[in-house]
Scaffold this motif. Structure first.
Motif, mmCIF file in Angstrom:
data_model
loop_
_atom_site.group_PDB
_atom_site.id
_atom_site.type_symbol
_atom_site.label_atom_id
_atom_site.label_comp_id
_atom_site.label_asym_id
_atom_site.label_seq_id
_atom_site.Cartn_x
_atom_site.Cartn_y
_atom_site.Cartn_z
ATOM 1 N N GLU A 171 0.834 -1.184 0.000
ATOM 2 C CA GLU A 171 0.000 0.000 0.000
ATOM 3 C C GLU A 171 0.880 1.248 0.000
ATOM 4 O OE1 GLU A 171 -3.254 0.224 2.752
ATOM 5 O OE2 GLU A 171 -3.428 -1.956 2.889
ATOM 6 N N ASP A 172 0.283 2.353 -0.423
ATOM 7 C CA ASP A 172 0.968 3.640 -0.443
ATOM 8 C C ASP A 172 0.081 4.676 0.228
ATOM 9 O OD1 ASP A 172 3.217 2.736 -2.061
ATOM 10 O OD2 ASP A 172 1.809 2.703 -3.749
ATOM 11 N N LEU A 173 0.721 5.693 0.787
ATOM 12 C CA LEU A 173 -0.016 6.770 1.437
ATOM 13 C C LEU A 173 0.132 8.037 0.609
ATOM 14 C CD1 LEU A 173 -1.615 7.766 3.930
ATOM 15 C CD2 LEU A 173 0.607 8.423 4.924
ATOM 16 N N PHE A 174 -0.986 8.602 0.227
ATOM 17 C CA PHE A 174 -1.012 9.855 -0.534
ATOM 18 C C PHE A 174 -1.507 10.975 0.383
ATOM 19 C CE2 PHE A 174 -1.185 6.592 -3.737
ATOM 20 C CZ PHE A 174 -0.470 7.102 -4.805
ATOM 21 N N VAL A 175 -0.800 12.093 0.365
ATOM 22 C CA VAL A 175 -1.155 13.224 1.207
ATOM 23 C C VAL A 175 -1.046 14.498 0.381
ATOM 24 C CG1 VAL A 175 -0.596 14.550 3.289
ATOM 25 C CG2 VAL A 175 -0.329 12.061 3.283
ATOM 26 N N ALA A 183 -5.044 9.572 1.767
ATOM 27 C CA ALA A 183 -5.649 8.334 1.281
ATOM 28 C C ALA A 183 -4.625 7.213 1.317
ATOM 29 C CB ALA A 183 -6.186 8.509 -0.137
ATOM 30 N N ARG A 184 -5.030 6.068 1.845
ATOM 31 C CA ARG A 184 -4.209 4.861 1.834
ATOM 32 C C ARG A 184 -4.693 3.996 0.690
ATOM 33 N NH1 ARG A 184 -5.584 2.037 6.527
ATOM 34 N NH2 ARG A 184 -6.055 0.118 5.383
ATOM 35 N N CYS A 185 -3.797 3.679 -0.240
ATOM 36 C CA CYS A 185 -4.214 3.022 -1.488
ATOM 37 C C CYS A 185 -3.446 1.729 -1.712
ATOM 38 C CB CYS A 185 -3.980 3.949 -2.686
ATOM 39 S SG CYS A 185 -4.779 5.563 -2.536
ATOM 40 N N THR A 186 -4.166 0.676 -2.105
ATOM 41 C CA THR A 186 -3.513 -0.548 -2.539
ATOM 42 C C THR A 186 -2.927 -0.323 -3.928
ATOM 43 O OG1 THR A 186 -5.580 -1.391 -3.472
ATOM 44 C CG2 THR A 186 -5.095 -1.974 -1.195
ATOM 45 N N ARG A 187 -1.923 -1.125 -4.249
ATOM 46 C CA ARG A 187 -1.272 -0.991 -5.549
ATOM 47 C C ARG A 187 -1.996 -1.832 -6.594
ATOM 48 N NH1 ARG A 187 4.435 -1.974 -2.467
ATOM 49 N NH2 ARG A 187 4.427 0.031 -1.336
ATOM 50 N N ASP A 188 -1.877 -1.401 -7.838
ATOM 51 C CA ASP A 188 -2.501 -2.143 -8.932
ATOM 52 C C ASP A 188 -1.866 -3.524 -9.040
ATOM 53 O OD1 ASP A 188 -4.173 -0.033 -9.596
ATOM 54 O OD2 ASP A 188 -2.699 0.876 -10.931
#
Length: 237
Positions: A171-175, A183-188
């Motif tokens: 996962e990655d964190l976008f701010v 937003a915490r996002c799973t990777r494709d």
């Protein structure tokens, strides 16, 4: 009384004229049918002929916090009622934020024809019961598991990867700020990545979910989440 008098008169006349017996039966039948029809017409319920229209919005209380949610946006039929609820699940079309139409029946033969790109932003409103607040988690929990380096996505949005051995691996964190977004996002992968963005309002937590690919227009997504929050609860005091 009129019906009884008429019947008595016809009965006396019948004794004088036996051949009029059939006439008596016919007249009595017609009169009885008319009386029954009149009573049925007067007593027939009219309130059941038309269904009352469902309200366009429902006042619901989640965690003691009042929200005014659009009825068609509620995803679960059991949640389509006003009053206290533990959780309410909704969906909206992006970017219009209109409520989606009722899904049509899909059979095994037509399922491939019905598959469409995701155009929904999903929202769950749930009572938090004093769990750790989303902004506190962002400040104190996530940094423990993030890589040191942050990479810019554009002039205002940054991305930081979670470490592989962390509870948020892959996962990655976008701010971002102006407008605010976290937003915490799973990777494709086999399935497209999804993002989760949370905020707290009094006794309830709002959890938004949307495709990671939408971050190419992250300002529109951030503004959409803010608009939905204001529409259902009102602006921050």
């Amino acid at each position: 009384m009129t019906l009884l008098s008429t019947a008595q008169y016809i009965a006396r006349d019948t004794r004088k004229h036996p051949r009029s017996h059939m006439m008596l039966i016919m007249v009595a039948t017609v009169m009885a049918s008319g009386a029954i029809g009149l009573v049925a017409y007067l007593l027939w319920p009219t309130w059941g002929s038309e269904l009352a229209n469902a309200p366009t919005r429902l006042p619901v209380s989640v965690g003691g916090t009042l929200f005014n949610v659009p009825t068609p946006a509620v995803r679960r039929k059991i949640q389509r009622h006003s009053g206290p609820q533990e959780r309410v699940d909704l969906s909206f079309i992006f970017p219009t934020l209109e409520s989606p139409e009722v899904p049509k029946h899909v059979s095994a033969d037509t399922i491939e024809e019905k598959v469409q790109p995701i155009d929904r932003i999903f929202l769950s409103i749930s009572a938090h019961h004093d769990a750790l607040a989303p902004d506190t988690r962002l400040r104190t929990i996530y940094p423990r598991y993030l890589e040191q380096a942050a990479a810019p996505v554009d002039d205002a949005l940054t991305i930081r990867a979670f470490r592989d051995a962390s509870p948020y691996a892959n996962e990655d964190l976008f701010v971002a700020t102006a407008p605010n977004l976290s937003a915490r996002c799973t990777r494709d992968g086999v399935t497209p990545g999804m993002c989760l963005s949370e905020r707290r309002i009094d006794g309830a937590d709002l959890t938004f979910r949307f495709p990671r690919s939408w971050l190419s227009q992250w300002r529109d997504v951030a503004n959409a989440m803010e608009r939905l929050t204001v529409q259902m609860h009102g602006p921050k005091n």
